[in-house]
Scaffold this motif. Structure first.
Motif, PDB file in Angstrom:
ATOM      1  N   THR A   1       0.833  -1.185   0.000  1.00 58.72           N
ATOM      2  CA  THR A   1       0.000   0.000   0.000  1.00 58.72           C
ATOM      3  C   THR A   1       0.871   1.239   0.000  1.00 58.72           C
ATOM      4  N   ALA A   2       0.417   2.265  -0.689  1.00 56.31           N
ATOM      5  CA  ALA A   2       1.173   3.519  -0.765  1.00 56.31           C
ATOM      6  C   ALA A   2       0.734   4.456   0.350  1.00 56.31           C
TER       7      ALA A   2
ATOM      8  N   LYS B   1       4.296  -2.405  -7.573  1.00 54.27           N
ATOM      9  CA  LYS B   1       3.099  -2.293  -8.412  1.00 54.27           C
ATOM     10  C   LYS B   1       2.846  -3.581  -9.189  1.00 54.27           C
ATOM     11  N   GLU B   2       3.903  -4.174  -9.686  1.00 54.09           N
ATOM     12  CA  GLU B   2       3.760  -5.430 -10.421  1.00 54.09           C
ATOM     13  C   GLU B   2       3.298  -6.550  -9.495  1.00 54.09           C
ATOM     14  N   ALA B   3       3.823  -6.549  -8.251  1.00 52.28           N
ATOM     15  CA  ALA B   3       3.396  -7.561  -7.282  1.00 52.28           C
ATOM     16  C   ALA B   3       1.914  -7.404  -6.962  1.00 52.28           C
ATOM     17  N   ASN B   4       1.446  -6.161  -6.827  1.00 53.92           N
ATOM     18  CA  ASN B   4       0.021  -5.923  -6.571  1.00 53.92           C
ATOM     19  C   ASN B   4      -0.836  -6.371  -7.749  1.00 53.92           C
ATOM     20  N   ARG B   5      -0.323  -6.172  -8.962  1.00 53.48           N
ATOM     21  CA  ARG B   5      -1.085  -6.573 -10.146  1.00 53.48           C
ATOM     22  C   ARG B   5      -1.214  -8.092 -10.208  1.00 53.48           C
ATOM     23  N   VAL B   6      -0.116  -8.789  -9.932  1.00 48.44           N
ATOM     24  CA  VAL B   6      -0.151 -10.258  -9.941  1.00 48.44           C
ATOM     25  C   VAL B   6      -1.085 -10.775  -8.853  1.00 48.44           C
TER      26      VAL B   6
END
Length: 277
Positions: free
Chosen positions: A212-213, A224-229
């Motif tokens: 989370t930002a 961001k890529e980890a959140n997308r996956v």
């Protein structure tokens, strides 16, 4: 003779047919369940056969048909249909799996992770201070909160008890000791940010919630890529909720958590009969 009496004499009861989009397997399961129950309680007679009763109850659950309408179309009383509905809901709810057994079954079948999420089933707003706890600030609506677990394909495996709408996902998960049950079964779980802080084990986390930002920390491209996956992996849990909410009786859910819990667990059994056929 008054105009009202003349109209009553000219009026005859009309019955229409409606397609029930459910499999024969579901109807047979419900009818067999009722037959075994009648044999166990030594009830030798019902005004309609078990198969017909099963269809009536399924119509009430699936299409939210009014009890009075179903009673009139089958020449029985409204209270009789209500008794059949509550009886079969109780029998189905008793077949819903316990959390520990559901997780052990997933692990035995070779599963590695489950999907967890919470949702709100909306109820009518009622006056009085007692109903304030049913208001969810997140959804800006009154309702009852419950958690659900699905496998990686989005098939429902467990549903928690219904709680007041203001209940937080983490609070419900801690009450059900979900983290301990996951560790005991050797499984992991994918969850949204609503479960952040539930698992504080940095070295060996069981529940993965993503990043989370904040004002002082912006997400890196890797985060961001980890959140997308993670979002892609979590997507099937919404399919499980969608199958459950196809039962239109949930559009008029009572605010009684005990009755709501029984209903949700009964619908879990019926949903699995339809989805896993």
């Amino acid at each position: 003779m008054t105009n009202t009496e003349e109209l009553a004499e000219d009026t005859c009861p009309l019955v229409y047919q409606c397609r029930l989009a459910l499999s024969t397997r579901t109807v047979s399961h419900l009818a067999d369940l009722l037959r075994r129950h009648l044999k166990a309680i030594r009830s030798r007679w019902r005004i309609l056969p078990p198969g017909r009763i099963a269809v009536i109850v399924l119509a009430v659950l699936r299409h939210d048909q009014r009890l009075a309408d179903m009673a009139g179309g089958n020449d029985v009383s409204e209270s009789t249909v209500r008794r059949w509905r509550d009886e079969l809901i109780g029998l189905l709810a008793a077949q819903a799996p316990r959390l520990d057994r559901a997780l052990k079954k997933v692990a035995k079948q070779g599963g590695e992770v489950v999907l967890i999420d919470g949702t709100l089933i909306r109820t009518e707003r009622r006056t009085g201070k007692a109903d304030r706890r049913n208001y969810s600030g997140k959804h800006r609506s009154h309702g009852l909160h419950f958690l659900a677990l699905t496998d990686e394909k989005g098939r429902l495996i467990w549903i928690s008890a219904a709680r007041p709408g203001r209940t937080h996902d983490n609070t419900a998960a801690r009450h059900d000791r979900i983290l301990a049950h996951l560790r005991a079964a050797g499984l992991g779980a994918l969850a949204d940010l609503g479960f952040r802080g539930l698992d504080n084990d940095i070295l060996d986390p069981v529940i993965v919630t993503g990043y989370t930002a904040s004002r002082t920390h912006k997400l890196t491209p890797g985060e961001k890529e980890a959140n997308r996956v993670l979002a892609v992996g979590r997507a099937p849990v919404e399919h499980g909720f969608a199958h459950l909410k196809n039962w239109r009786i949930l559009t008029k859910l009572r605010t009684d958590p005990v009755w709501a819990t029984q209903l949700l667990r009964a619908l879990l059994v019926l949903t699995n009969l339809e989805v896993n056929r």
